[in-house]
Scaffold this motif. Sequence first.
Motif, PDB file in Angstrom:
ATOM      1  N   GLU A 112     -12.023 -23.988 -83.550  1.00  0.00           N
ATOM      2  CA  GLU A 112     -10.551 -24.080 -83.518  1.00  0.00           C
ATOM      3  C   GLU A 112      -9.923 -22.699 -83.413  1.00  0.00           C
ATOM      4  O   GLU A 112      -8.934 -22.502 -82.692  1.00  0.00           O
ATOM      5  CB  GLU A 112     -10.044 -24.809 -84.777  1.00  0.00           C
ATOM      6  N   THR A 113     -10.487 -21.724 -84.113  1.00  0.00           N
ATOM      7  CA  THR A 113      -9.966 -20.351 -84.066  1.00  0.00           C
ATOM      8  C   THR A 113     -10.154 -19.752 -82.679  1.00  0.00           C
ATOM      9  O   THR A 113      -9.262 -19.073 -82.160  1.00  0.00           O
ATOM     10  CB  THR A 113     -10.640 -19.471 -85.135  1.00  0.00           C
ATOM     11  N   ASN A 115     -10.128 -21.364 -79.870  1.00  0.00           N
ATOM     12  CA  ASN A 115      -9.097 -21.979 -79.033  1.00  0.00           C
ATOM     13  C   ASN A 115      -7.707 -21.425 -79.358  1.00  0.00           C
ATOM     14  O   ASN A 115      -6.945 -21.089 -78.450  1.00  0.00           O
ATOM     15  CB  ASN A 115      -9.103 -23.499 -79.207  1.00  0.00           C
ATOM     16  N   ARG A 116      -7.389 -21.325 -80.646  1.00  0.00           N
ATOM     17  CA  ARG A 116      -6.064 -20.850 -81.066  1.00  0.00           C
ATOM     18  C   ARG A 116      -5.801 -19.416 -80.594  1.00  0.00           C
ATOM     19  O   ARG A 116      -4.690 -19.067 -80.219  1.00  0.00           O
ATOM     20  CB  ARG A 116      -5.953 -20.928 -82.590  1.00  0.00           C
TER      21      ARG A 116
END
Length: 169
Positions: A112-113, A115-116
């Motif tokens: 997720e990090t 992607n973020r």
Amino acid sequence: QAWRRTDHIIAVSEATKQDSIKMLGVPKKKITVIHEAANPIYRQLPADDVSNFLKQKYKIEKDYILFVSTIEPRKNLPGLLQAYRRLLDDYKRDEMLVLAGANGWLWEEVYETVNRLNLEDHVAFLGRVPSEDLVHLYNGARALVHPSFYEGFGLTTLEAMNCGTPVIV
């Protein structure tokens, strides 16, 4: 507690010994520290052999920073990814970040990090890597990064140093 049935315990580091005393109540006299060492397979290799191997097996054709360990919270990968994003933005560096290690517990936050922070084109997840391949990855890396919050020993740092790779801890 299982340690009560043992004659003696070997710990890989003073930190592990102290944790065993404090958290498990193991008597100090029952633990001896014997530090680990890197396997002799981890050594410097000819640069051309390393480059050819990395291109063929992992499609790595540019400079990279290497992380080797299980993908889990204590390894501080979100912190590493934030620092890496700053390296790209503030210093206009072009090295990719290569992560070699299997998914452990709570690994989802790392993806997720990525992607973020819009790092999908800059980060390579290799999964678990055999030792025979890892020696090439260490040799080819600009540096090994080891940003863990907690380690018992940190053997990957010794492995990288045996390969002549700078280590950032």
